[in-house]
Design a protein around this motif. Sequence first.
Motif, PDB file in Angstrom:
ATOM      1  N   HIS A  66       0.830  -1.205   0.000  1.00  0.00           N
ATOM      2  CA  HIS A  66       0.000   0.000   0.000  1.00  0.00           C
ATOM      3  C   HIS A  66       0.863   1.253   0.000  1.00  0.00           C
ATOM      4  O   HIS A  66       1.958   1.261   0.578  1.00  0.00           O
ATOM      5  CB  HIS A  66      -0.884   0.056   1.256  1.00  0.00           C
ATOM      6  N   ARG A  67       0.330   2.307  -0.581  1.00  0.00           N
ATOM      7  CA  ARG A  67       0.922   3.624  -0.387  1.00  0.00           C
ATOM      8  C   ARG A  67       0.688   4.063   1.061  1.00  0.00           C
ATOM      9  O   ARG A  67      -0.362   3.797   1.642  1.00  0.00           O
ATOM     10  CB  ARG A  67       0.303   4.653  -1.341  1.00  0.00           C
ATOM     11  N   LEU A  68       1.659   4.763   1.636  1.00  0.00           N
ATOM     12  CA  LEU A  68       1.578   5.087   3.056  1.00  0.00           C
ATOM     13  C   LEU A  68       0.418   6.004   3.397  1.00  0.00           C
ATOM     14  O   LEU A  68      -0.089   5.964   4.523  1.00  0.00           O
ATOM     15  CB  LEU A  68       2.894   5.722   3.528  1.00  0.00           C
ATOM     16  N   GLU A  69      -0.039   6.827   2.441  1.00  0.00           N
ATOM     17  CA  GLU A  69      -1.143   7.718   2.772  1.00  0.00           C
ATOM     18  C   GLU A  69      -2.426   6.959   3.062  1.00  0.00           C
ATOM     19  O   GLU A  69      -3.366   7.520   3.650  1.00  0.00           O
ATOM     20  CB  GLU A  69      -1.375   8.753   1.662  1.00  0.00           C
ATOM     21  N   SER A 109       6.025  -0.543  -0.269  1.00  0.00           N
ATOM     22  CA  SER A 109       5.478   0.758  -0.636  1.00  0.00           C
ATOM     23  C   SER A 109       6.556   1.567  -1.346  1.00  0.00           C
ATOM     24  O   SER A 109       7.733   1.517  -0.956  1.00  0.00           O
ATOM     25  CB  SER A 109       5.012   1.520   0.610  1.00  0.00           C
ATOM     26  N   PRO A 110       6.192   2.318  -2.376  1.00  0.00           N
ATOM     27  CA  PRO A 110       7.202   3.177  -3.025  1.00  0.00           C
ATOM     28  C   PRO A 110       7.785   4.210  -2.069  1.00  0.00           C
ATOM     29  O   PRO A 110       8.891   4.702  -2.288  1.00  0.00           O
ATOM     30  CB  PRO A 110       6.418   3.845  -4.167  1.00  0.00           C
ATOM     31  N   ASP A 111       7.063   4.512  -0.988  1.00  0.00           N
ATOM     32  CA  ASP A 111       7.556   5.493  -0.016  1.00  0.00           C
ATOM     33  C   ASP A 111       8.812   5.013   0.701  1.00  0.00           C
ATOM     34  O   ASP A 111       9.557   5.825   1.253  1.00  0.00           O
ATOM     35  CB  ASP A 111       6.467   5.789   1.019  1.00  0.00           C
ATOM     36  N   ARG A 129      13.339   8.263   5.905  1.00  0.00           N
ATOM     37  CA  ARG A 129      12.478   8.826   6.954  1.00  0.00           C
ATOM     38  C   ARG A 129      11.146   8.071   7.045  1.00  0.00           C
ATOM     39  O   ARG A 129      10.592   7.910   8.147  1.00  0.00           O
ATOM     40  CB  ARG A 129      12.233  10.309   6.701  1.00  0.00           C
ATOM     41  N   HIS A 130      10.667   7.599   5.920  1.00  0.00           N
ATOM     42  CA  HIS A 130       9.415   6.839   5.944  1.00  0.00           C
ATOM     43  C   HIS A 130       9.632   5.454   6.556  1.00  0.00           C
ATOM     44  O   HIS A 130       8.780   4.949   7.301  1.00  0.00           O
ATOM     45  CB  HIS A 130       8.848   6.698   4.540  1.00  0.00           C
ATOM     46  N   ARG A 131      10.755   4.850   6.262  1.00  0.00           N
ATOM     47  CA  ARG A 131      11.060   3.547   6.855  1.00  0.00           C
ATOM     48  C   ARG A 131      11.145   3.669   8.371  1.00  0.00           C
ATOM     49  O   ARG A 131      10.588   2.843   9.104  1.00  0.00           O
ATOM     50  CB  ARG A 131      12.366   3.005   6.284  1.00  0.00           C
ATOM     51  N   THR A 132      11.818   4.714   8.821  1.00  0.00           N
ATOM     52  CA  THR A 132      11.954   4.930  10.260  1.00  0.00           C
ATOM     53  C   THR A 132      10.599   5.153  10.916  1.00  0.00           C
ATOM     54  O   THR A 132      10.291   4.585  11.973  1.00  0.00           O
ATOM     55  CB  THR A 132      12.863   6.142  10.521  1.00  0.00           C
ATOM     56  N   ARG A 133       9.774   5.969  10.281  1.00  0.00           N
ATOM     57  CA  ARG A 133       8.457   6.277  10.841  1.00  0.00           C
ATOM     58  C   ARG A 133       7.588   5.030  10.944  1.00  0.00           C
ATOM     59  O   ARG A 133       6.889   4.824  11.946  1.00  0.00           O
ATOM     60  CB  ARG A 133       7.776   7.333   9.977  1.00  0.00           C
ATOM     61  N   VAL A 134       7.628   4.194   9.927  1.00  0.00           N
ATOM     62  CA  VAL A 134       6.790   2.995   9.931  1.00  0.00           C
ATOM     63  C   VAL A 134       7.297   1.980  10.955  1.00  0.00           C
ATOM     64  O   VAL A 134       6.500   1.355  11.677  1.00  0.00           O
ATOM     65  CB  VAL A 134       6.737   2.383   8.521  1.00  0.00           C
ATOM     66  N   LEU A 135       8.602   1.809  11.039  1.00  0.00           N
ATOM     67  CA  LEU A 135       9.144   0.897  12.054  1.00  0.00           C
ATOM     68  C   LEU A 135       8.739   1.345  13.453  1.00  0.00           C
ATOM     69  O   LEU A 135       8.375   0.515  14.307  1.00  0.00           O
ATOM     70  CB  LEU A 135      10.666   0.813  11.930  1.00  0.00           C
ATOM     71  N   GLU A 136       8.750   2.644  13.697  1.00  0.00           N
ATOM     72  CA  GLU A 136       8.338   3.161  15.001  1.00  0.00           C
ATOM     73  C   GLU A 136       6.862   2.914  15.255  1.00  0.00           C
ATOM     74  O   GLU A 136       6.448   2.653  16.394  1.00  0.00           O
ATOM     75  CB  GLU A 136       8.652   4.650  15.096  1.00  0.00           C
ATOM     76  N   ALA A 137       6.061   2.967  14.196  1.00  0.00           N
ATOM     77  CA  ALA A 137       4.629   2.711  14.355  1.00  0.00           C
ATOM     78  C   ALA A 137       4.377   1.294  14.853  1.00  0.00           C
ATOM     79  O   ALA A 137       3.435   1.049  15.624  1.00  0.00           O
ATOM     80  CB  ALA A 137       3.903   2.944  13.032  1.00  0.00           C
ATOM     81  N   PHE A 138       5.215   0.339  14.431  1.00  0.00           N
ATOM     82  CA  PHE A 138       5.057  -1.035  14.884  1.00  0.00           C
ATOM     83  C   PHE A 138       5.742  -1.276  16.229  1.00  0.00           C
ATOM     84  O   PHE A 138       5.169  -1.924  17.112  1.00  0.00           O
ATOM     85  CB  PHE A 138       5.618  -2.001  13.837  1.00  0.00           C
TER      86      PHE A 138
END
Length: 288
Positions: free
Chosen positions: A103-106, A132-134, A139-148
């Motif tokens: 999925h796209r992150l948005e 995801s292409p993001d 910065r997006h990888r870091t943000r998503v890892l933190e979300a989990f």
Amino acid sequence: GIRRDGIDILVDLSGHSKDNQLLTFVLKPAPVQVTAWGHALGTGLSAIDYLFSDPIVLPKERRDRMAETVVDLPCVVCFEPQSPAPDIPPRPAERPPTFGAYHRLEKVSPETYAMWSAVLKAVPKARLVFKSPDFEHARHRTRVLEAFTSRGIDPQRLELRGKTVHYEHLRQTTDCDVMLDSFPHGGGISTVEALWMGVPVVTRQGQAVQTRLASSFLTLLGLEANIATGFDGYVALAKTQIGARSHLATLRATLRERMLKSPLCDHAGYTRAVEAHYREFWDRWCAS
């Protein structure tokens, strides 16, 4: 120009998306105006007469909220797969249970991260491939890892993949056993592409149109059992699906053929339905 060209039926493909042409439609340059395909939510404009949809995406009890008259097609959209498409290999026996999220992150809300984390807790041996292409950006990888990790998930159970060419994107879909839909904005093309590659999708159906696209596709394929309601229902369904190994093997071997025989891939039948409705719209306008 539209009036000068004598256009009888003018079709909007954008809805309320960027650079749309809705102001043109407000001027009613054509006697019959339709919105379809590009934006499934309707426009809210009385100047647009009809909205193409289907009974799952837009159930009858919600249609009185629409400015347009809702008209059903065999399915809300028709799917034309890439040709040639990658072959679907057998599932490697040594692979751990693997969920996918392409999925796209948005589209991925805090509620979605919470659901996916709950799924991983419910299936302790499972991993999640999130593509995801993001993820080309750190910065997006870091943000998503933190979300989990903030929800108690070991980052070693996650694999983040970035953008690839489309053929490779499809091939990588088969690295997963079950795809997880996002909520409240569910997948559209990501859902049908996963199904085309033999991978079932678990979706959470809500009231809003954007939660119901996957439900429409799954229903057409006789996979209503993959449609959940509510947070807990989604988690329980994902756990059940990933554990049904023989069922997953059957779907992997048969889903593509099932799609080819369904309205999702019946391009000629879909086109005939659209043409018949256009004729009906025009005849109705002439009679009025």
